[in-house]
Design a protein around this motif. Sequence first.
Motif, short mmCIF file in Angstrom:
data_model
loop_
_atom_site.label_atom_id
_atom_site.label_comp_id
_atom_site.label_asym_id
_atom_site.label_seq_id
_atom_site.Cartn_x
_atom_site.Cartn_y
_atom_site.Cartn_z
N CYS A 38 0.79 -1.24 0.00
CA CYS A 38 0.00 0.00 0.00
C CYS A 38 0.82 1.29 0.00
CB CYS A 38 -0.95 0.01 1.20
SG CYS A 38 -1.96 -1.49 1.36
N CYS A 41 1.52 4.04 -2.94
CA CYS A 41 0.54 5.08 -3.27
C CYS A 41 0.09 5.84 -2.02
CB CYS A 41 -0.68 4.46 -3.97
SG CYS A 41 -0.28 3.77 -5.60
N HIS A 42 -0.24 5.12 -0.96
CA HIS A 42 -0.80 5.77 0.23
C HIS A 42 0.25 6.33 1.17
CE1 HIS A 42 -4.93 4.74 -0.74
NE2 HIS A 42 -4.51 3.53 -1.08
N GLY A 46 0.22 6.49 5.49
CA GLY A 46 -1.15 6.36 4.99
C GLY A 46 -1.78 7.69 4.61
N ASP A 47 -0.95 8.73 4.51
CA ASP A 47 -1.49 10.07 4.24
C ASP A 47 -1.63 10.37 2.73
OD1 ASP A 47 1.18 10.24 3.60
OD2 ASP A 47 1.66 11.77 5.10
N GLY A 48 -1.46 9.35 1.90
CA GLY A 48 -1.63 9.54 0.46
C GLY A 48 -0.40 10.10 -0.23
N ASN A 53 2.45 8.80 -5.98
CA ASN A 53 1.52 9.92 -6.03
C ASN A 53 2.15 11.08 -6.78
OD1 ASN A 53 -0.39 11.86 -5.71
ND2 ASN A 53 -0.35 11.87 -3.47
N PRO A 61 -4.09 9.25 -4.54
CA PRO A 61 -4.35 8.23 -3.52
C PRO A 61 -5.02 8.85 -2.30
CG PRO A 61 -2.11 8.05 -4.35
CD PRO A 61 -2.68 9.33 -4.89
N ARG A 62 -5.95 8.13 -1.74
CA ARG A 62 -6.73 8.63 -0.61
C ARG A 62 -5.85 8.78 0.62
NH1 ARG A 62 -11.68 7.82 -1.71
NH2 ARG A 62 -12.72 9.63 -0.92
N ASN A 63 -6.10 9.83 1.37
CA ASN A 63 -5.45 10.04 2.66
C ASN A 63 -6.17 9.17 3.68
OD1 ASN A 63 -4.49 10.88 5.11
ND2 ASN A 63 -4.84 13.06 4.76
N LEU A 64 -5.57 8.06 4.02
CA LEU A 64 -6.21 7.11 4.92
C LEU A 64 -6.19 7.58 6.36
CD1 LEU A 64 -4.68 3.83 3.42
CD2 LEU A 64 -6.89 4.90 2.87
N VAL A 114 -6.33 0.11 8.63
CA VAL A 114 -6.77 1.41 8.09
C VAL A 114 -7.63 2.12 9.14
CG1 VAL A 114 -8.18 2.52 6.32
CG2 VAL A 114 -6.56 0.72 5.69
#
Length: 149
Positions: A38, A41-42, A46-48, A53, A61-64, A114
């Motif tokens: 993951c 991209c993330h 996990g902040d995208g 990116n 990519p989504r900011n998880l 997540v």
Amino acid sequence: MRLAVFLLLFTASLAPGESARAQERPRPAAEQNFQWYCIQCHGPRGDGKGVNNTAKLPVSPRNLTDGRDMAQFSDEDMTRTITRGGGASDLSPIMPPWGHTLAAEEIRDLVAHVRKLCRCRFDPKAKDRFLREQGKQPPQSLDMEGAKP
């Protein structure tokens, strides 16, 4: 021809052993799978902000870690997205499906991971708000009192 037959038989003889070893292998922790599959991209947090990116991506990519945003997704939504890819959930079509790579338990663990990143739970009101902001109508609840028997 002999070489092809030999390779076919050799590969077939290894398959049961590899399968048994794979079953004996301990399940990677969700953090390990996140780091492997993951972060490109993330991003590691996990902040995208992963290395993939770039401005060339059709969808960022989504900011998880954004709990307000991530609250719109149920665990089932996340499981479908991880299993079938972003396109299956009307999200980024370039997010690959991981359902053939990860076991169901690993996907469930990733969903829990997540949830830790976003520090959020599913909130149907967040989903309604997101759909309104996207110009889409949230699903109407059924009025069971007015339903015909």
